[in-house]
Write a protein that holds these residues in place. Structure first.
Motif, PDB file in Angstrom:
ATOM      1  N   ASN A 206       0.815  -1.212   0.000  1.00  0.00           N
ATOM      2  CA  ASN A 206       0.000   0.000   0.000  1.00  0.00           C
ATOM      3  C   ASN A 206       0.851   1.266   0.000  1.00  0.00           C
ATOM      4  OD1 ASN A 206      -2.820  -1.166   0.347  1.00  0.00           O
ATOM      5  ND2 ASN A 206      -1.709  -2.153   2.029  1.00  0.00           N
ATOM      6  N   GLY A 207       2.092   1.129  -0.473  1.00  0.00           N
ATOM      7  CA  GLY A 207       2.993   2.273  -0.539  1.00  0.00           C
ATOM      8  C   GLY A 207       3.908   2.345   0.659  1.00  0.00           C
ATOM      9  N   LEU A 213       3.434  12.048   3.669  1.00  0.00           N
ATOM     10  CA  LEU A 213       3.016  12.212   2.284  1.00  0.00           C
ATOM     11  C   LEU A 213       1.494  12.307   2.247  1.00  0.00           C
ATOM     12  CD1 LEU A 213       5.303   9.535   0.563  1.00  0.00           C
ATOM     13  CD2 LEU A 213       5.697  12.004   0.749  1.00  0.00           C
ATOM     14  N   PRO A 214       0.938  13.397   1.729  1.00  0.00           N
ATOM     15  CA  PRO A 214      -0.523  13.567   1.731  1.00  0.00           C
ATOM     16  C   PRO A 214      -1.275  12.396   1.110  1.00  0.00           C
ATOM     17  CG  PRO A 214       0.540  15.629   1.128  1.00  0.00           C
ATOM     18  CD  PRO A 214       1.634  14.588   1.199  1.00  0.00           C
ATOM     19  N   GLU A 215      -0.700  11.794   0.061  1.00  0.00           N
ATOM     20  CA  GLU A 215      -1.396  10.687  -0.590  1.00  0.00           C
ATOM     21  C   GLU A 215      -1.502   9.449   0.288  1.00  0.00           C
ATOM     22  OE1 GLU A 215       2.905  10.719  -2.272  1.00  0.00           O
ATOM     23  OE2 GLU A 215       1.394  12.158  -1.607  1.00  0.00           O
ATOM     24  N   ASN A 216      -0.684   9.371   1.349  1.00  0.00           N
ATOM     25  CA  ASN A 216      -0.736   8.219   2.247  1.00  0.00           C
ATOM     26  C   ASN A 216      -1.717   8.407   3.397  1.00  0.00           C
ATOM     27  OD1 ASN A 216       1.219   7.063   0.688  1.00  0.00           O
ATOM     28  ND2 ASN A 216       2.856   7.149   2.199  1.00  0.00           N
ATOM     29  N   ARG A 217      -2.347   9.561   3.493  1.00  0.00           N
ATOM     30  CA  ARG A 217      -3.229   9.842   4.626  1.00  0.00           C
ATOM     31  C   ARG A 217      -4.670   9.395   4.378  1.00  0.00           C
ATOM     32  NH1 ARG A 217      -1.128  16.085   5.272  1.00  0.00           N
ATOM     33  NH2 ARG A 217       1.069  15.591   5.695  1.00  0.00           N
ATOM     34  N   THR A 218      -5.049   9.259   3.116  1.00  0.00           N
ATOM     35  CA  THR A 218      -6.450   9.001   2.786  1.00  0.00           C
ATOM     36  C   THR A 218      -7.013   7.739   3.437  1.00  0.00           C
ATOM     37  OG1 THR A 218      -6.172  10.158   0.680  1.00  0.00           O
ATOM     38  CG2 THR A 218      -8.081   8.710   0.884  1.00  0.00           C
ATOM     39  N   SER A 221      -7.776   8.515   7.089  1.00  0.00           N
ATOM     40  CA  SER A 221      -8.842   9.506   7.183  1.00  0.00           C
ATOM     41  C   SER A 221     -10.208   8.892   6.874  1.00  0.00           C
ATOM     42  CB  SER A 221      -8.551  10.659   6.221  1.00  0.00           C
ATOM     43  OG  SER A 221      -9.565  11.623   6.266  1.00  0.00           O
TER      44      SER A 221
END
Length: 462
Positions: A206-207, A213-218, A221
């Motif tokens: 999953n990265g 990194l903002p893209e890893n927060r979704t 959240s």
């Protein structure tokens, strides 16, 4: 031999080009030669290359005469804890934290989990890797020890379990190592954990586990809102940093967590010293002083924070980068103690995390860290200081350039490793003022960067 994997504070490099079993074995030998350690903790993270590198490291340590105490797959803070708790001469964690999956590295400590960096031994260990080192007359032995039970007991000692109430909490280890600790804590806590990317997997499906990194927060959240959780927590791969999301799924800047933890900890201890970094300060200073503590500024970076904490006997230290340090944790950083303290605060206060944070954001709105690549970072800092000096109430150079004014302040600092400058701005209760001066500073930086290109001698004149 390519030794570019040796950095200022640790070892990090691409596997196998920059770090491999052969070099790991040499590092183990050199570590013993330089430090004289005879009892060394070794642990490793969830990366696919970590077991082989840790085994080679242990072989080098033993060949040089040190006994190795292997605590297996773990987090960096567990090596810190075990080194201090068991009275070892040192400890080495095999990890590359949040770097890409084809990287690995090492974090080293000495007695009492004191960090080993380029200022106190890491460079000598690097140079020792170039030399042929002989074998000890008596090779060391390898022991397997279980550090999890005393570690869990220590973590639980930071909170009053009897005051805890049921909470829904989202936890996201990012397929790193934090999940095992959550599972071990769960029987002692009245919390319901909603697990995201929980299984350790060095393939990082999953990265890379890096919540900055903002893209890893979704995923965190979304899980918070979907499960009606009181908060969400995400960690980096070796979980020495933790990141918070409120009950709305909003990512919380680490700056405000420092103030929250300082206040919570000082309430428990009845006072004490708190170390903070100079990037954003007003919120931390106010909360610490209101809680009867003494705020003390230190240069950014774990080696500097830990040293200052020892010098001051500070009870807590925090950086806006999500590193949190505790005196009773050998002055080391932990990614587990912070969320336990925040959860305790929510249970005891009965208020939401957003309400605690929103009040502080309104009081001291901040820009968050803004990075800019420039041609001449030193020239930029000199030029900015000249432009704002006449209006400034105070100017300090603890770490880069900090300038304070009546209603706002900023810190501008250079990266140690690349031509990047990092800007942080905050104001006293005026978000538009903060945004305005942030834009002005960024425009000034862009203009000065252009002047640097046109006139390379300008920085000398300044």
């Amino acid at each position: 031999m390519d030794l570019d994997c040796f950095k200022a504070y640790d070892i990090r490099g691409k596997v196998p080009e920059q770090l491999n079993p052969e070099l790991a074995e040499r590092i183990g030998r050199s570590y013993v030669e330089v430090t004289g350690a005879r009892k060394v903790i070794v642990g490793y993270d969830i990366r696919l290359s970590s077991p082989e590198i840790a085994a080679a490291l242990s072989e080098g340590l033993r060949t040089a005469g040190a006994n190795v105490f292997d605590i297996g797959q773990c987090g960096t803070e567990q090596v810190y804890f075990a080194t201090s708790h068991f009275g070892m001469d040192g400890g080495i964690m095999v990890t590359a934290s949040h770097n890409p999956k084809d990287y690995n590295g090492m974090k080293m400590v000495g007695p009492d989990a004191r960090p080993i960096s380029s200022t106190n031994g890491l460079l000598a260990i690097r140079e020792g890797c170039r030399e042929p080192l002989g074998n000890a007359r008596q090779p060391g032995e390898l022991f397997q020890i279980d550090a999890m039970k005393p570690y869990i007991e220590h973590l639980l000692g930071y909170i009053d379990i009897d005051t805890l109430t049921p909470l829904n909490i989202v936890v996201n280890p990012g397929n790193g190592g934090a999940g095992e600790v959550i599972d071990a804590l769960e029987p002692y806590l009245p919390f319901e954990f909603h697990r995201v990317h929980h299984t350790p997997d060095g393939n990082f499906p999953n990265g890379v586990p890096n919540p900055l990194l903002p893209e890893n927060r979704t995923p965190t959240s979304m899980a918070v809102t979907a499960s009606n959780a009181a908060m969400g927590i995400a960690w980096d791969g070796d979980f020495d940093r933790c990141f918070f999301f409120d009950e709305k799924g909003r990512f919380i800047e680490g700056y405000y967590i420092v103030g929250l933890l300082a206040d919570q900890f000082l309430r428990k201890t009845g006072g004490g010293k708190v170390i903070h970094d100079p990037r954003l300060t007003w919120n931390t200073r106010e909360l610490v002083q209101e809680a009867g503590g003494e705020p003390i500024e230190s240069k950014t970076g774990h080696a500097f924070i830990k040293e200052r904490m020892r010098d001051e006997d500070a009870i807590y230290g925090g950086e806006m980068s999500a590193h949190h340090y505790f005196r009773d944790f050998a002055y080391c950083d932990s990614g587990m103690i912070p969320w336990l303290l925040v959860a305790e605060r929510l249970c005891q206060s009965g208020v939401s995390l957003s309400s605690l944070i929103d009040a502080r954001i309104e009081t001291f709105p901040a820009s968050g860290e803004i990075n800019r690549t420039v041609k001449d970072p030193e020239h930029i800092l000199q030029g900015i200081e000249r432009r704002y000096l006449e209006e400034a109430l105070s100017v300090t150079h603890t770490d880069g350039l900090s300038m304070e004014f009546q209603r706002w302040r900023f810190n501008l600092r250079m990266s140690n490793t690349e031509p990047v400058i990092r800007l942080n701005v905050e104001s006293r209760g005026d978000i538009e003022l903060m945004k305005s001066f942030t834009r002005s500073l960024l425009d000034d930086i862009e203009e000065l960067d252009g002047q640097s290109l046109r006139d390379p001698q300008l920085s000398v004149a300044l």
